[in-house]
Motif scaffolding. Structure first.
Motif, mmCIF file in Angstrom:
data_model
loop_
_atom_site.group_PDB
_atom_site.id
_atom_site.type_symbol
_atom_site.label_atom_id
_atom_site.label_comp_id
_atom_site.label_asym_id
_atom_site.label_seq_id
_atom_site.Cartn_x
_atom_site.Cartn_y
_atom_site.Cartn_z
ATOM 1 N N PRO A 11 1.447 -0.920 -0.011
ATOM 2 C CA PRO A 11 -0.353 0.395 -0.013
ATOM 3 C C PRO A 11 0.823 1.417 -0.227
ATOM 4 O O PRO A 11 1.929 0.985 0.538
ATOM 5 C CB PRO A 11 -0.890 -0.061 1.320
ATOM 6 C CG PRO A 11 -0.863 -1.294 1.423
ATOM 7 C CD PRO A 11 0.702 -1.939 1.434
ATOM 8 N N TRP A 12 0.184 2.375 -0.865
ATOM 9 C CA TRP A 12 1.464 3.517 -0.811
ATOM 10 C C TRP A 12 0.085 4.918 0.178
ATOM 11 O O TRP A 12 0.089 4.983 0.893
ATOM 12 C CB TRP A 12 1.635 4.131 -2.533
ATOM 13 C CG TRP A 12 2.051 4.514 -2.608
ATOM 14 C CD1 TRP A 12 3.962 5.387 -1.808
ATOM 15 C CD2 TRP A 12 3.295 5.410 -3.465
ATOM 16 N NE1 TRP A 12 4.494 6.248 -2.460
ATOM 17 C CE2 TRP A 12 3.845 6.281 -3.647
ATOM 18 C CE3 TRP A 12 2.383 4.973 -4.957
ATOM 19 C CZ2 TRP A 12 4.600 6.772 -4.607
ATOM 20 C CZ3 TRP A 12 3.263 5.425 -5.727
ATOM 21 C CH2 TRP A 12 4.097 6.679 -6.113
ATOM 22 N N PHE A 13 -0.137 4.831 -0.704
ATOM 23 C CA PHE A 13 -1.343 6.393 -0.382
ATOM 24 C C PHE A 13 -2.773 6.314 -1.105
ATOM 25 O O PHE A 13 -2.789 6.582 -2.939
ATOM 26 C CB PHE A 13 -0.808 7.862 -0.436
ATOM 27 C CG PHE A 13 -0.375 8.449 -1.796
ATOM 28 C CD1 PHE A 13 -0.924 9.623 -2.299
ATOM 29 C CD2 PHE A 13 1.156 7.969 -1.761
ATOM 30 C CE1 PHE A 13 -0.141 9.648 -3.762
ATOM 31 C CE2 PHE A 13 1.629 8.936 -3.352
ATOM 32 C CZ PHE A 13 0.801 9.548 -3.543
ATOM 33 N N ASN A 14 -3.640 7.355 -1.424
ATOM 34 C CA ASN A 14 -4.654 7.271 -1.549
ATOM 35 C C ASN A 14 -5.344 6.144 -2.352
ATOM 36 O O ASN A 14 -5.401 6.498 -3.705
ATOM 37 C CB ASN A 14 -4.131 8.437 -2.616
ATOM 38 C CG ASN A 14 -5.036 9.920 -1.746
ATOM 39 O OD1 ASN A 14 -5.017 10.354 -0.926
ATOM 40 N ND2 ASN A 14 -4.175 11.078 -2.526
ATOM 41 N N GLY A 15 -4.934 5.111 -2.079
ATOM 42 C CA GLY A 15 -5.768 4.014 -2.603
ATOM 43 C C GLY A 15 -4.864 3.565 -3.371
ATOM 44 O O GLY A 15 -5.276 2.429 -4.496
ATOM 45 N N ALA A 16 -3.718 3.494 -3.880
ATOM 46 C CA ALA A 16 -2.571 3.082 -4.307
ATOM 47 C C ALA A 16 -1.544 2.401 -4.294
ATOM 48 O O ALA A 16 -1.657 2.638 -2.975
ATOM 49 C CB ALA A 16 -1.727 4.485 -5.180
ATOM 50 N N TYR A 17 -1.131 1.474 -4.906
ATOM 51 C CA TYR A 17 0.214 0.813 -4.655
ATOM 52 C C TYR A 17 1.560 0.392 -4.789
ATOM 53 O O TYR A 17 1.513 1.434 -5.715
ATOM 54 C CB TYR A 17 -0.401 -0.891 -4.681
ATOM 55 C CG TYR A 17 -1.435 -1.028 -3.500
ATOM 56 C CD1 TYR A 17 -0.760 -2.124 -2.522
ATOM 57 C CD2 TYR A 17 -2.438 -0.919 -3.182
ATOM 58 C CE1 TYR A 17 -2.212 -2.905 -1.525
ATOM 59 C CE2 TYR A 17 -3.582 -1.197 -2.271
ATOM 60 C CZ TYR A 17 -3.136 -2.273 -1.251
ATOM 61 O OH TYR A 17 -4.126 -2.800 -0.745
ATOM 62 N N GLN A 18 2.140 0.135 -4.491
ATOM 63 C CA GLN A 18 3.561 -0.325 -5.409
ATOM 64 C C GLN A 18 3.753 -1.380 -5.168
ATOM 65 O O GLN A 18 3.452 -2.296 -4.604
ATOM 66 C CB GLN A 18 4.606 0.251 -3.938
ATOM 67 C CG GLN A 18 4.931 2.738 -4.218
ATOM 68 C CD GLN A 18 6.062 2.434 -3.380
ATOM 69 O OE1 GLN A 18 6.043 2.056 -2.587
ATOM 70 N NE2 GLN A 18 6.414 3.627 -3.970
ATOM 71 N N LEU A 19 4.504 -1.361 -6.453
ATOM 72 C CA LEU A 19 4.827 -3.062 -7.360
ATOM 73 C C LEU A 19 6.020 -3.283 -7.188
ATOM 74 O O LEU A 19 6.913 -2.697 -7.760
ATOM 75 C CB LEU A 19 4.141 -3.216 -8.333
ATOM 76 C CG LEU A 19 4.331 -4.863 -8.934
ATOM 77 C CD1 LEU A 19 3.356 -5.731 -7.701
ATOM 78 C CD2 LEU A 19 3.709 -5.350 -10.157
ATOM 79 N N GLU A 20 6.939 -4.438 -6.691
ATOM 80 C CA GLU A 20 8.066 -4.625 -6.880
ATOM 81 C C GLU A 20 7.943 -5.869 -7.266
ATOM 82 O O GLU A 20 7.613 -6.753 -7.676
ATOM 83 C CB GLU A 20 8.398 -4.569 -5.375
ATOM 84 C CG GLU A 20 9.320 -3.644 -4.281
ATOM 85 C CD GLU A 20 9.509 -4.064 -2.950
ATOM 86 O OE1 GLU A 20 10.257 -5.316 -3.065
ATOM 87 O OE2 GLU A 20 9.017 -3.283 -1.974
ATOM 88 N N LEU A 21 9.318 -5.640 -8.383
ATOM 89 C CA LEU A 21 8.936 -7.189 -9.279
ATOM 90 C C LEU A 21 10.992 -7.347 -9.329
ATOM 91 O O LEU A 21 11.898 -6.646 -8.845
ATOM 92 C CB LEU A 21 9.284 -6.640 -10.584
ATOM 93 C CG LEU A 21 7.727 -5.948 -11.217
ATOM 94 C CD1 LEU A 21 8.312 -5.145 -12.311
ATOM 95 C CD2 LEU A 21 7.235 -6.245 -11.414
ATOM 96 N N THR A 22 10.717 -8.699 -9.409
ATOM 97 C CA THR A 22 12.128 -9.491 -9.496
ATOM 98 C C THR A 22 12.802 -9.517 -10.052
ATOM 99 O O THR A 22 12.450 -9.153 -11.835
ATOM 100 C CB THR A 22 11.569 -11.082 -9.267
ATOM 101 O OG1 THR A 22 10.663 -11.520 -8.443
ATOM 102 C CG2 THR A 22 13.153 -11.855 -8.929
ATOM 103 N N GLY A 23 13.990 -9.010 -10.431
ATOM 104 C CA GLY A 23 15.015 -8.808 -11.910
ATOM 105 C C GLY A 23 15.104 -7.468 -11.226
ATOM 106 O O GLY A 23 16.001 -6.654 -12.458
#
Length: 243
Positions: free
Chosen positions: A209-221
């Motif tokens: 979770p980030w803010f205002n309903g947005a998220y952060q996505l981490e990727l392998t690599g």
């Protein structure tokens, strides 16, 4: 080449006629039948065994979501495309493995990309649609053409001037629009997480979770963390998680 059989299901006759007219521009498409409710769509799918079904959401007797659930249980389930005036059902649609979600009034460019997506996913008996699928993605940059294996691409990003294609080992810049690359990569596990980002879900590792309903996505690599627009979060989770 055998044509791609389509069934149109919508309780509004005008909407069916409009979609039929727009699809008539594509020689690869054959409208096998029409239905004015979800139950009729399922029955006609049993009869014709279409490659794809366009479903409205709000229909009598059986709505589009219920029809999609029944279609998924068929021995040879067709591709599902929702075609509706209701944007709020988009996230739910992906529970039924819908390959696209078209909003009325229909946008011809979006419909074109949908047809391209169907072409790449369907392999009608006796046709060469499947065998014509390119093994590599061609990226033209500064006069050179690089051929990339889609499985090696981590994500694709569009800024105002160019599109950046990030692979495991290199980055490439091209003038090709993000929407065009998205259409070419439709058979693979790529997903739009933001209007400017297309991600290979094979590398999805962590959603925070980030803010205002947005998220952060981490990727392998890669160490770069990508922002997921709140409008895409629910659909992204549906695509990633086992239910």
């Amino acid at each position: 080449m055998d044509k791609i059989k389509i069934i149109l299901a919508d309780d509004e006759r005008y909407s069916r006629e409009e979609l039929r007219h727009l699809l008539s521009e594509y020689t690869c498409i054959e409208i096998a039948d029409e239905a004015d409710n979800g139950e009729g769509a399922v029955m006609k799918a049993l009869k014709h065994q279409p490659h794809a079904v366009f479903l409205d959401v709000e229909m009598p007797k059986m709505n589009g979501m219920e029809a999609a659930k029944s279609l998924m249980e068929l021995k040879k389930p067709p591709l599902i495309i929702f075609a509706t005036a209701y944007p709020q059902f988009a996230a739910e649609a992906f529970r039924y493995e819908a390959i696209d979600y078209l909003l009325k009034p229909y946008d011809e460019e979006q419909l074109k990309r949908t047809v391209q997506r169907i072409q790449r996913l369907v392999q009608p008996a006796g046709s060469d649609i499947g065998s014509a699928l390119p093994a590599k993605l061609a990226i033209e940059t500064e006069g050179e053409i690089f051929y990339l294996d889609p499985k090696d691409i981590l994500y694709i990003y569009r800024d105002e001037k160019a599109t950046k294609v990030v692979t495991k080992n290199e980055s490439y810049y091209t003038k090709t629009l993000l929407k065009d690359l998205e259409a070419k990569l439709a058979p693979f596990r790529f997903f739009r997480i933001h209007k400017s980002y297309l991600v290979n879900l094979e590398y999805a590792a962590k959603l925070t979770p980030w803010f205002n309903g947005a998220y952060q996505l981490e990727l392998t690599g890669t160490k770069e963390v990508l922002g997921v627009s709140r409008n895409y979060v629910k659909a992204l989770r549906e695509r990633l998680e086992i239910h």
